[in-house]
Design a protein around this motif. Structure first.
Motif, short mmCIF file in Angstrom:
data_model
loop_
_atom_site.label_atom_id
_atom_site.label_comp_id
_atom_site.label_asym_id
_atom_site.label_seq_id
_atom_site.Cartn_x
_atom_site.Cartn_y
_atom_site.Cartn_z
N GLN A 31 0.83 -1.21 0.00
CA GLN A 31 0.00 0.00 0.00
C GLN A 31 0.86 1.26 0.00
OE1 GLN A 31 -3.51 -0.12 -0.14
NE2 GLN A 31 -2.99 -2.25 -0.57
N GLY A 33 4.02 1.68 -1.13
CA GLY A 33 4.89 1.89 -2.29
C GLY A 33 6.33 2.00 -1.84
N ASP A 34 7.16 2.61 -2.70
CA ASP A 34 8.62 2.63 -2.48
C ASP A 34 8.98 3.35 -1.18
OD1 ASP A 34 9.26 1.45 -5.05
OD2 ASP A 34 8.54 3.34 -5.89
N VAL A 36 11.51 5.09 1.31
CA VAL A 36 12.78 5.80 1.15
C VAL A 36 13.43 6.20 2.47
CG1 VAL A 36 12.20 6.68 -1.14
CG2 VAL A 36 11.58 8.03 0.87
N VAL A 55 8.47 5.72 12.12
CA VAL A 55 7.86 6.36 10.96
C VAL A 55 8.43 5.71 9.72
CG1 VAL A 55 7.55 8.51 9.66
CG2 VAL A 55 7.57 8.55 12.17
N GLU A 57 8.55 6.31 5.60
CA GLU A 57 8.23 7.29 4.57
C GLU A 57 8.39 6.66 3.20
OE1 GLU A 57 8.40 11.16 4.83
OE2 GLU A 57 9.27 11.42 6.83
N SER A 58 7.34 6.74 2.41
CA SER A 58 7.43 6.33 1.01
C SER A 58 7.76 7.59 0.21
CB SER A 58 6.12 5.73 0.55
OG SER A 58 5.13 6.73 0.49
N VAL A 59 7.91 7.46 -1.10
CA VAL A 59 8.17 8.64 -1.93
C VAL A 59 7.11 9.70 -1.67
CG1 VAL A 59 8.53 9.49 -4.27
CG2 VAL A 59 9.25 7.19 -3.69
N LYS A 60 5.87 9.25 -1.48
CA LYS A 60 4.76 10.20 -1.41
C LYS A 60 4.35 10.65 -0.02
CE LYS A 60 2.55 11.86 -4.13
NZ LYS A 60 2.86 13.24 -4.59
N ALA A 61 4.49 9.78 1.01
CA ALA A 61 3.89 10.14 2.30
C ALA A 61 4.59 9.48 3.47
CB ALA A 61 2.42 9.72 2.30
N ALA A 62 4.37 10.07 4.65
CA ALA A 62 4.91 9.51 5.89
C ALA A 62 3.79 8.78 6.62
CB ALA A 62 5.45 10.64 6.77
N PRO A 84 16.35 1.46 3.65
CA PRO A 84 14.89 1.48 3.89
C PRO A 84 14.12 0.63 2.88
CG PRO A 84 15.80 3.71 3.95
CD PRO A 84 16.90 2.83 3.45
N LYS B 25 -2.95 2.67 -10.22
CA LYS B 25 -3.62 2.85 -8.92
C LYS B 25 -4.32 4.20 -9.00
CE LYS B 25 -2.50 3.07 -4.01
NZ LYS B 25 -1.37 3.17 -3.08
N ARG B 306 18.37 11.96 5.52
CA ARG B 306 17.56 11.29 4.50
C ARG B 306 16.07 11.48 4.72
NH1 ARG B 306 19.35 7.56 0.91
NH2 ARG B 306 17.36 6.47 1.00
N ARG B 310 8.42 17.63 4.09
CA ARG B 310 7.28 17.72 3.18
C ARG B 310 6.53 19.04 3.29
NH1 ARG B 310 6.71 12.56 1.04
NH2 ARG B 310 7.68 10.93 2.29
#
Lengths: 122, 382
Positions: A31, A33-34, A36, A55, A57-62, A84, B25, B306, B310
């Motif tokens: 769910q 995704g990648d 990071v 926590v 964190e994916s490319v898009k969200a934490a 990660p 998706k 790293r 956001r």
């Protein structure tokens, strides 16, 4: 003898005596995704059940990873901090997040076994 | 997560079925049901676009023809100059330029692309703003122009170092086009509008195609093994790496073009003492910002660690907190850099390259450095 249980927030915990190794499920990593970045709790930190412990964190969200039980953090995974993306390749193996000393085993009663978790995510 | 009943009211682009068949998706975005990623995932899609070619559905964006009632395109250009601070008159036939609609306070209502198609202007505007933009154009330009919403067209972006070779097989004129060239061309025998532009920092093209032919064209492009479908997730990380503004995030009605570090997009002819200085909404404030400077500025930010910093993270001058000095407007992980990147607004006195700042992330103050943008060099064919 290790037993693996699951939370409704998609953590898994492998229980060996009074120590649980905690990570996020393969379903959760799919769910997200990648992945990071992961932020792990400090060793020695006292966690309450359902408290934000780590926590991811994916490319898009934490997203928060919650403590599945109350207890003290005994160790964190140095390999995961360095890489990660392990969460995406081996969520329920090499990508464990932390080990926690279980303060109250009765808290395990509210968790799901594998069959119940499969039904939960179906 | 959005409620189910919201999803049923979402609009679909002509490529919706294709996205679903490719395993996209789907998520709600600007009122549309759009693919955020495909099975390859954001990271691979991003890196593939930088290394090869990515296909993006940008059909949710608005396409508008501005047709001069006089028949002279210069009249449409002069009319449009009443709404944007750019030199539209100087856009030669077959060329395109980046512009902004401004408001009376000098803020930005939307950003857009304006192409001169010889007998009319062709505009591409943001999805979330297109209704308001069309109304704005009708209110102010109807005397001079017919405003024609091209709702029966789809828009496909093909971006990356192999985009030229891929498109050349379907459009003989493509290789001869230079960055920001734009005009009607046949692609795979279809009547398209092609521009050599995009929003990824890569060389590439945007292709406006009749909606009924969009899926056929997209499939022809995807038949090329160098082309991969790319979702909104990678579109966002690609544009962030090259420091391009996202409307509603990095620019909005409260930011002037000078505050947004978009001075380069406002030609001298429209600035103080220029041939056609002012005359656009908010000109007094925007020209004052050009002449005297603005008190804050959009900057690029690089983190030491790293952890991604956001959108919404507050910025501080030191690690002890106190009053925030600014805010991150876009931020995330830059896959090409394998490091976090962000942009945000800071007081101009703290905007010099190399300035050390701090961002609050989950109660910690993470060190950041004001850094030059683009973070990744663009590869436009000039």
């Amino acid at each position: 003898m290790t037993t693996t249980l699951y939370t409704s927030d998609h953590e898994w915990l492998a229980i060996d005596g009074d120590v649980a190794t905690v990570g996020i499920t393969d379903y959760a990593q799919q769910q997200l995704g990648d992945v990071v970045f992961v932020e792990l709790p400090k060793v020695g930190r006292a966690l309450k059940k359902a408290e934000a412990a780590a926590v991811v964190e994916s490319v898009k969200a934490a997203s928060d990873v919650y403590a599945p039980v109350t207890g003290e953090v005994l160790a964190t995974n140095p390999e995961l901090a360095a890489e990660p993306a392990l969460v995406n390749t081996d969520a329920q193996g090499k990508a464990w997040f932390f080990k926690i000393k279980i303060a109250d085993k009765s808290e395990l009663g509210g968790l799901m076994d594998e069959a119940a978790y499969k039904a939960h995510t179906a | 997560m959005p409620a189910r009943d919201d999803e049923t009211s979402l609009k679909r682009t002509p490529l919706h079925d294709l996205h679903v068949s490719l395993g996209g998706k789907m998520v709600p975005f600007a009122g549309y049901d759009m693919p955020v990623q495909y099975p390859a995932g954001v990271l691979k899609e991003h890196l593939h676009t930088r290394a090869s070619a990515g296909l993006f559905d940008v059909s949710h964006m608005g396409q508008i023809a501005l047709r001069p009632k006089s028949g002279k395109v210069e009249d449409a250009a002069r009319a449009l100059e009443r709404l944007v601070p750019q030199d539209i008159v100087a856009i030669a036939p077959g060329r395109q330029r980046y512009a902004q609609f401004t408001n009376a306070d000098g803020g930005i209502l939307d950003d857009l692309m304006v192409a001169n198609f010889g007998d009319h202007l062709f505009l591409v505007v943001n999805a979330a703003c297109k209704g308001a933009d069309e109304a704005h154009l009708r209110t102010h330009l109807s005397g001079d122009c017919v405003i024609d919403s091209l709702e029966s067209r789809a828009l496909i972006a093909l971006q990356g170092p192999k985009a030229e070779a891929v498109l050349a097989k379907l459009c003989a004129e493509a290789p001869a086009m230079k960055f920001m060239d734009a005009g009607p061309h046949e692609v795979a025998g279809l009547p398209c509008f092609v521009s050599r532009s995009g929003y990824t920092g890569e060389d590439g093209f945007e292709i406006s195609v009749p909606a009924a032919d969009a899926e056929r064209l997209a499939r022809r492009l995807l038949d090329n093994p160098d082309v991969m479908p790319i979702g909104l997730g990678a579109r966002d990380s690609l544009r962030l790496e090259v420091g391009l503004c996202l409307y509603g995030h990095d620019i909005d009605t409260t930011t002037t073009p000078v505050e947004a570090a978009l001075e380069w997009s406002v030609q001298k002819s429209r600035r103080t003492a220029g041939a056609r200085a002012g005359g656009f909404p908010g000109a007094a404030k925007i020209l004052a910002h050009f002449d005297n400077g603005a008190s804050r500025r959009r900057v690029g930010l690089r983190a030491e660690g790293r952890a991604p910093v956001r959108e919404g993270a507050l910025l501080f001058a030191d690690a002890t907190g106190g009053a925030p000095i600014g805010k991150v407007t876009s931020g995330g992980f830059g896959p090409s850099l394998n490091a976090p990147v962000a942009m945000g607004y800071v007081p101009t006195r703290l905007s010099a390259l190399g300035t050390k700042l701090f961002a609050e992330v989950r109660g910690q103050f993470l060190p950041l450095t004001v850094a030059a943008m683009p973070f990744v060099k663009n590869t436009y064919k000039r």
